[in-house]
Design a protein around this motif. Structure first.
Motif, PDB file in Angstrom:
ATOM      1  N   ASP A   1       1.063  -1.486  -0.293  1.00  0.00           N
ATOM      2  CA  ASP A   1       0.123  -0.069   0.357  1.00  0.00           C
ATOM      3  C   ASP A   1       0.620   1.333   0.246  1.00  0.00           C
ATOM      4  O   ASP A   1       1.730   1.652   1.031  1.00  0.00           O
ATOM      5  CB  ASP A   1      -1.187  -0.541   1.449  1.00  0.00           C
ATOM      6  CG  ASP A   1      -1.704   1.010   1.579  1.00  0.00           C
ATOM      7  OD1 ASP A   1      -1.485   2.297   0.808  1.00  0.00           O
ATOM      8  OD2 ASP A   1      -2.842   0.861   1.797  1.00  0.00           O
TER       9      ASP A   1
ATOM     10  N   ALA B   1       0.690   4.561  -0.816  1.00  0.00           N
ATOM     11  CA  ALA B   1       0.335   5.871   0.732  1.00  0.00           C
ATOM     12  C   ALA B   1       0.263   5.136   2.161  1.00  0.00           C
ATOM     13  O   ALA B   1       1.053   6.245   2.584  1.00  0.00           O
ATOM     14  CB  ALA B   1      -1.333   6.193   0.301  1.00  0.00           C
TER      15      ALA B   1
ATOM     16  N   ASP C   1       5.025   8.580  -9.139  1.00  0.00           N
ATOM     17  CA  ASP C   1       3.086   8.820  -9.291  1.00  0.00           C
ATOM     18  C   ASP C   1       2.685   7.604  -8.768  1.00  0.00           C
ATOM     19  O   ASP C   1       3.138   7.777  -8.074  1.00  0.00           O
ATOM     20  CB  ASP C   1       4.088   8.325 -10.491  1.00  0.00           C
ATOM     21  CG  ASP C   1       4.122   7.101 -10.820  1.00  0.00           C
ATOM     22  OD1 ASP C   1       4.274   5.919 -10.165  1.00  0.00           O
ATOM     23  OD2 ASP C   1       4.653   7.187 -12.243  1.00  0.00           O
ATOM     24  N   GLU C   2       1.936   6.938  -9.041  1.00  0.00           N
ATOM     25  CA  GLU C   2       0.958   6.368  -8.624  1.00  0.00           C
ATOM     26  C   GLU C   2       1.742   5.071  -8.312  1.00  0.00           C
ATOM     27  O   GLU C   2       0.953   4.201  -8.045  1.00  0.00           O
ATOM     28  CB  GLU C   2      -0.527   6.157  -9.313  1.00  0.00           C
ATOM     29  CG  GLU C   2      -0.440   5.637 -10.433  1.00  0.00           C
ATOM     30  CD  GLU C   2      -0.270   5.671 -12.126  1.00  0.00           C
ATOM     31  OE1 GLU C   2       0.000   6.251 -12.841  1.00  0.00           O
ATOM     32  OE2 GLU C   2       0.103   7.662 -11.324  1.00  0.00           O
ATOM     33  N   ASN C   3       2.827   4.977  -9.036  1.00  0.00           N
ATOM     34  CA  ASN C   3       3.156   3.913  -8.297  1.00  0.00           C
ATOM     35  C   ASN C   3       5.296   3.515  -7.757  1.00  0.00           C
ATOM     36  O   ASN C   3       4.797   2.416  -7.117  1.00  0.00           O
ATOM     37  CB  ASN C   3       3.603   2.711  -9.517  1.00  0.00           C
ATOM     38  CG  ASN C   3       2.488   2.877 -10.533  1.00  0.00           C
ATOM     39  OD1 ASN C   3       1.244   1.735  -9.669  1.00  0.00           O
ATOM     40  ND2 ASN C   3       2.430   3.092 -12.327  1.00  0.00           N
ATOM     41  N   TYR C   4       4.777   4.916  -7.856  1.00  0.00           N
ATOM     42  CA  TYR C   4       6.211   4.918  -6.622  1.00  0.00           C
ATOM     43  C   TYR C   4       6.758   5.973  -6.242  1.00  0.00           C
ATOM     44  O   TYR C   4       5.832   7.458  -6.883  1.00  0.00           O
ATOM     45  CB  TYR C   4       7.567   4.155  -7.140  1.00  0.00           C
ATOM     46  CG  TYR C   4       7.988   5.666  -8.331  1.00  0.00           C
ATOM     47  CD1 TYR C   4       9.349   6.821  -8.049  1.00  0.00           C
ATOM     48  CD2 TYR C   4       7.748   5.571  -9.413  1.00  0.00           C
ATOM     49  CE1 TYR C   4       9.837   7.226  -9.000  1.00  0.00           C
ATOM     50  CE2 TYR C   4       7.856   7.154 -10.670  1.00  0.00           C
ATOM     51  CZ  TYR C   4       8.837   7.940 -10.111  1.00  0.00           C
ATOM     52  OH  TYR C   4       9.300   8.755 -10.378  1.00  0.00           O
ATOM     53  N   ALA C   5       7.371   6.201  -5.368  1.00  0.00           N
ATOM     54  CA  ALA C   5       7.351   7.669  -4.035  1.00  0.00           C
ATOM     55  C   ALA C   5       9.034   7.979  -3.924  1.00  0.00           C
ATOM     56  O   ALA C   5       9.733   6.842  -3.696  1.00  0.00           O
ATOM     57  CB  ALA C   5       6.996   8.342  -3.064  1.00  0.00           C
TER      58      ALA C   5
ATOM     59  N   LEU D   1       5.150   0.464  -4.836  1.00  0.00           N
ATOM     60  CA  LEU D   1       4.038  -0.447  -5.075  1.00  0.00           C
ATOM     61  C   LEU D   1       4.373  -1.895  -5.622  1.00  0.00           C
ATOM     62  O   LEU D   1       4.238  -1.843  -6.996  1.00  0.00           O
ATOM     63  CB  LEU D   1       2.604   0.059  -5.700  1.00  0.00           C
ATOM     64  CG  LEU D   1       1.602  -0.480  -5.971  1.00  0.00           C
ATOM     65  CD1 LEU D   1       1.025  -0.865  -4.707  1.00  0.00           C
ATOM     66  CD2 LEU D   1       0.109   0.287  -6.644  1.00  0.00           C
TER      67      LEU D   1
END
Length: 235
Positions: free
Chosen positions: A78, A80, A98-102, A116
């Motif tokens: 998860d 977030a 992005d929505e797949n990595y930070a 993710l």
């Protein structure tokens, strides 16, 4: 194969604090500790080492004047929730993702990525090494670690095999190599490579383009890869 990757080692001014951070972040347990060194182990056998470096000049990624040299990628179920947890532990969010990595920085300033993935808990995905040209460095480490080159393309390369931590090579424009032990150009990270016969291993490392550096002890010697990243042969 010359040796096997034993430990990924991070430099830090406060090794106890940084080890505590990664213990909580990735569910590791302490394997060894003294005043200068701490080793943590993951359930899959991955080992992180923390080496005392009181005068470490940390990376300030993405500032090219203070470049990172290596970073860790971790898979999380998860994204977030993992970001929130890391920040509560003392990490800093960095401007990429992005929505797949930070991308974040640990409390010592080392960048790392949360990615993710289809996992039940946080696990190590790979260790990534910065360089100017990925292919040649991937082939050096392929021979050093006995891991085949499984991908080479625009901007990078990877060596990997099932059951062992993959190593990624990431091409960076205007790459600035470490110049260990010069504190103005710090190593930040290094790899410990376990060998059976250090003299035979040294001969192979030098033949591949590695360099012997000053430094060593009862069971370790220091070298640099063809780019300048230090690593140790240990036995």
């Amino acid at each position: 194969m010359i040796g096997t990757l034993r430990t990924v080692v991070l430099d830090a001014p406060d090794i106890k604090s940084l080890a505590a951070f990664y213990t909580e972040l990735a569910g590791l347990h302490e394997h060894y500790a003294d005043d200068e060194w701490i080793t943590l182990k993951a359930a899959d056998g991955t080992r992180l080492g923390f080496q005392s470096a009181p005068d470490l000049v940390p990376p300030r990624w993405p500032d090219p004047a203070y470049p990172q040299q290596m970073h860790l990628d971790l898979r999380v179920p998860d994204l977030a929730a993992a970001i929130e947890h890391a920040v509560k532990l003392g990490a800093t969010r960095l401007p990429r993702g992005d929505e797949n990595y930070a991308v974040l920085a640990d409390p010592a300033g080392h960048p790392f990525c949360l990615c993710l993935g289809e996992v039940d808990s946080t696990t190590f995905a790979d260790v990534a090494i910065d360089c100017a040209s990925a292919g040649p460095l991937a082939r050096f480490y392929s021979e050093l670690l006995g891991l085949p080159v499984t991908w080479e393309g625009e901007g990078g390369a990877m060596i990997s095999t099932e059951g062992r931590l993959p190593v990624i090579f990431q091409e960076i424009a205007d790459y600035r190599a470490p110049q260990w032990p010069d504190p103005a150009h710090p190593q930040q990270y290094h790899l410990d490579v376990e060998v059976a016969d250090v003299d035979a291993a040294e001969a192979q490392v030098l033949a591949l383009g590695g360099t012997r550096l000053a430094g060593g002890g009862d069971n370790w010697r220091v070298y640099a890869d063809p780019v300048g990243h230090p690593f140790c042969l240990v036995w």
